[in-house]
Design a protein around this motif. Structure first.
Motif, PDB file in Angstrom:
ATOM      1  N   THR A 122      56.701  20.792  45.954  1.00  0.00           N
ATOM      2  CA  THR A 122      55.979  21.367  44.822  1.00  0.00           C
ATOM      3  C   THR A 122      56.443  21.235  43.627  1.00  0.00           C
ATOM      4  O   THR A 122      56.127  21.040  42.672  1.00  0.00           O
ATOM      5  CB  THR A 122      55.669  22.685  45.390  1.00  0.00           C
ATOM      6  OG1 THR A 122      55.158  22.827  46.763  1.00  0.00           O
ATOM      7  CG2 THR A 122      54.584  23.564  44.478  1.00  0.00           C
ATOM      8  N   ARG A 123      57.886  21.747  43.501  1.00  0.00           N
ATOM      9  CA  ARG A 123      58.659  21.642  42.204  1.00  0.00           C
ATOM     10  C   ARG A 123      59.854  20.790  42.107  1.00  0.00           C
ATOM     11  O   ARG A 123      60.174  20.341  43.233  1.00  0.00           O
ATOM     12  CB  ARG A 123      59.308  23.078  42.342  1.00  0.00           C
ATOM     13  CG  ARG A 123      58.223  23.946  42.277  1.00  0.00           C
ATOM     14  CD  ARG A 123      58.018  24.821  40.897  1.00  0.00           C
ATOM     15  NE  ARG A 123      56.991  25.600  40.658  1.00  0.00           N
ATOM     16  CZ  ARG A 123      56.519  26.194  39.780  1.00  0.00           C
ATOM     17  NH1 ARG A 123      56.842  25.499  38.565  1.00  0.00           N
ATOM     18  NH2 ARG A 123      55.670  27.002  39.763  1.00  0.00           N
ATOM     19  N   THR A 124      60.269  20.400  41.169  1.00  0.00           N
ATOM     20  CA  THR A 124      61.455  19.806  40.570  1.00  0.00           C
ATOM     21  C   THR A 124      62.480  20.678  40.796  1.00  0.00           C
ATOM     22  O   THR A 124      62.773  21.769  40.233  1.00  0.00           O
ATOM     23  CB  THR A 124      61.321  18.977  39.189  1.00  0.00           C
ATOM     24  OG1 THR A 124      60.322  18.220  39.313  1.00  0.00           O
ATOM     25  CG2 THR A 124      62.556  18.456  38.778  1.00  0.00           C
ATOM     26  N   ASN A 139      52.160  15.117  39.551  1.00  0.00           N
ATOM     27  CA  ASN A 139      50.723  15.101  39.538  1.00  0.00           C
ATOM     28  C   ASN A 139      50.073  14.738  38.172  1.00  0.00           C
ATOM     29  O   ASN A 139      48.800  14.591  38.166  1.00  0.00           O
ATOM     30  CB  ASN A 139      50.384  16.774  39.774  1.00  0.00           C
ATOM     31  CG  ASN A 139      50.241  16.891  41.395  1.00  0.00           C
ATOM     32  OD1 ASN A 139      50.595  16.128  42.062  1.00  0.00           O
ATOM     33  ND2 ASN A 139      50.454  18.407  41.761  1.00  0.00           N
ATOM     34  N   LYS A 140      50.998  14.564  37.398  1.00  0.00           N
ATOM     35  CA  LYS A 140      50.531  14.234  35.890  1.00  0.00           C
ATOM     36  C   LYS A 140      50.279  12.562  36.019  1.00  0.00           C
ATOM     37  O   LYS A 140      49.848  12.243  34.850  1.00  0.00           O
ATOM     38  CB  LYS A 140      51.612  14.599  34.963  1.00  0.00           C
ATOM     39  CG  LYS A 140      51.681  16.386  34.852  1.00  0.00           C
ATOM     40  CD  LYS A 140      52.751  16.512  33.689  1.00  0.00           C
ATOM     41  CE  LYS A 140      53.047  18.004  33.699  1.00  0.00           C
ATOM     42  NZ  LYS A 140      54.152  18.387  32.799  1.00  0.00           N
ATOM     43  N   GLU A 173      59.295  15.276  29.521  1.00  0.00           N
ATOM     44  CA  GLU A 173      58.484  16.055  30.486  1.00  0.00           C
ATOM     45  C   GLU A 173      59.001  17.291  30.385  1.00  0.00           C
ATOM     46  O   GLU A 173      60.132  17.755  31.008  1.00  0.00           O
ATOM     47  CB  GLU A 173      58.270  15.600  31.911  1.00  0.00           C
ATOM     48  CG  GLU A 173      57.379  14.537  31.982  1.00  0.00           C
ATOM     49  CD  GLU A 173      55.879  14.751  31.659  1.00  0.00           C
ATOM     50  OE1 GLU A 173      55.549  15.963  31.811  1.00  0.00           O
ATOM     51  OE2 GLU A 173      55.208  13.757  31.152  1.00  0.00           O
ATOM     52  N   LEU A 188      59.439  21.338  31.418  1.00  0.00           N
ATOM     53  CA  LEU A 188      59.183  21.982  32.595  1.00  0.00           C
ATOM     54  C   LEU A 188      58.948  23.613  32.457  1.00  0.00           C
ATOM     55  O   LEU A 188      59.959  24.070  31.596  1.00  0.00           O
ATOM     56  CB  LEU A 188      60.102  21.813  33.805  1.00  0.00           C
ATOM     57  CG  LEU A 188      60.297  20.358  34.360  1.00  0.00           C
ATOM     58  CD1 LEU A 188      61.783  20.094  34.954  1.00  0.00           C
ATOM     59  CD2 LEU A 188      59.129  20.312  35.345  1.00  0.00           C
ATOM     60  N   GLU A 189      58.122  24.176  32.771  1.00  0.00           N
ATOM     61  CA  GLU A 189      57.921  25.535  32.800  1.00  0.00           C
ATOM     62  C   GLU A 189      59.310  26.321  33.592  1.00  0.00           C
ATOM     63  O   GLU A 189      59.828  27.009  33.072  1.00  0.00           O
ATOM     64  CB  GLU A 189      56.747  26.133  33.192  1.00  0.00           C
ATOM     65  CG  GLU A 189      55.670  25.880  32.164  1.00  0.00           C
ATOM     66  CD  GLU A 189      54.353  26.538  32.789  1.00  0.00           C
ATOM     67  OE1 GLU A 189      54.511  27.656  33.389  1.00  0.00           O
ATOM     68  OE2 GLU A 189      53.209  25.759  32.551  1.00  0.00           O
ATOM     69  N   GLN A 190      59.292  25.716  34.610  1.00  0.00           N
ATOM     70  CA  GLN A 190      60.602  26.404  35.450  1.00  0.00           C
ATOM     71  C   GLN A 190      61.167  24.957  36.432  1.00  0.00           C
ATOM     72  O   GLN A 190      60.518  24.649  37.108  1.00  0.00           O
ATOM     73  CB  GLN A 190      60.083  27.268  36.617  1.00  0.00           C
ATOM     74  CG  GLN A 190      59.351  28.443  36.055  1.00  0.00           C
ATOM     75  CD  GLN A 190      58.839  29.322  37.002  1.00  0.00           C
ATOM     76  OE1 GLN A 190      58.452  29.263  38.128  1.00  0.00           O
ATOM     77  NE2 GLN A 190      58.803  30.548  36.836  1.00  0.00           N
ATOM     78  N   ARG A 245      55.933  17.464  42.589  1.00  0.00           N
ATOM     79  CA  ARG A 245      54.525  17.415  42.117  1.00  0.00           C
ATOM     80  C   ARG A 245      54.463  18.048  40.955  1.00  0.00           C
ATOM     81  O   ARG A 245      53.366  17.889  40.201  1.00  0.00           O
ATOM     82  CB  ARG A 245      53.498  17.644  43.246  1.00  0.00           C
ATOM     83  CG  ARG A 245      53.681  16.756  44.497  1.00  0.00           C
ATOM     84  CD  ARG A 245      52.682  17.089  45.403  1.00  0.00           C
ATOM     85  NE  ARG A 245      52.332  18.473  45.528  1.00  0.00           N
ATOM     86  CZ  ARG A 245      52.666  19.125  46.609  1.00  0.00           C
ATOM     87  NH1 ARG A 245      53.571  18.728  47.458  1.00  0.00           N
ATOM     88  NH2 ARG A 245      52.288  20.291  46.854  1.00  0.00           N
ATOM     89  N   ASP A 246      55.424  18.988  40.413  1.00  0.00           N
ATOM     90  CA  ASP A 246      55.136  19.418  39.200  1.00  0.00           C
ATOM     91  C   ASP A 246      55.076  18.293  37.985  1.00  0.00           C
ATOM     92  O   ASP A 246      54.455  18.521  36.806  1.00  0.00           O
ATOM     93  CB  ASP A 246      55.924  20.710  38.889  1.00  0.00           C
ATOM     94  CG  ASP A 246      57.316  20.325  38.973  1.00  0.00           C
ATOM     95  OD1 ASP A 246      57.774  19.391  39.433  1.00  0.00           O
ATOM     96  OD2 ASP A 246      58.180  21.160  38.593  1.00  0.00           O
TER      97      ASP A 246
END
Length: 147
Positions: free
Chosen positions: A41-43, A125-126, A95, A97-99, A121-122
């Motif tokens: 889900t996240r980097t 997905n782009k 890119e 990243l918010e988090q 995918r954060d």
């Protein structure tokens, strides 16, 4: 725009992409090889890259509950102002990243230090992600049609 990936068989087999990780908040600037993981889900920055880059956990906020993975839950910290920079043909693709999740296992051993940082995918997905191991071909692209 295309961001070319490369294949590694060790420590974890798969397609990888190199990116510069930057954070003004914690004065971080360094290159990391990320395993491209469409299931994440996240980097995430792994312990080995955190150590190599000299990142101080005390400067980060702790994520309540940590992150749950195949091996269980691990303490996780958040780098809120991170930016990834990829070499995309003749341009640098940035890119924000918010988090950016930062892992911290309670003990470091050979098994833990083999865990790669993960591009999740954060970011994915782009874009489109093309993967063909038979041809040793993998890349991330912003092209709308992949036919």
């Amino acid at each position: 725009m295309q961001i070319r990936c490369f294949f590694k068989s060790s420590p974890v087999e798969g397609a990888y992409v190199a990116a510069i990780v930057e954070s003004e908040k914690v004065h971080l600037y360094g290159t990391v090889e990320f395993l491209v993981d469409t299931g994440a889900t996240r980097t995430i920055l792994s312990d080995k890259d955190v150590t190599r880059l000299g990142l101080d956990y005390a400067e980060l906020d702790k994520l309540q509950g940590g992150v749950l993975g195949v091996g269980g839950t691990v303490d996780t910290y958040i780098l809120a102002d991170a930016k990834l920079m990829f070499n995309a043909e003749k341009i640098i693709q940035q890119e924000p990243l918010e988090q950016l999740y930062v892992l911290k296992h309670s003990t470091l051993n050979d098994k833990i230090l083999r865990i790669p940082s993960v591009l999740g995918r954060d970011i994915l997905n782009k874009y489109g992600f093309i993967f063909d191991k038979r041809q040793e071909l993998a890349y991330i692209t912003d092209k709308k049609s992949l036919k």
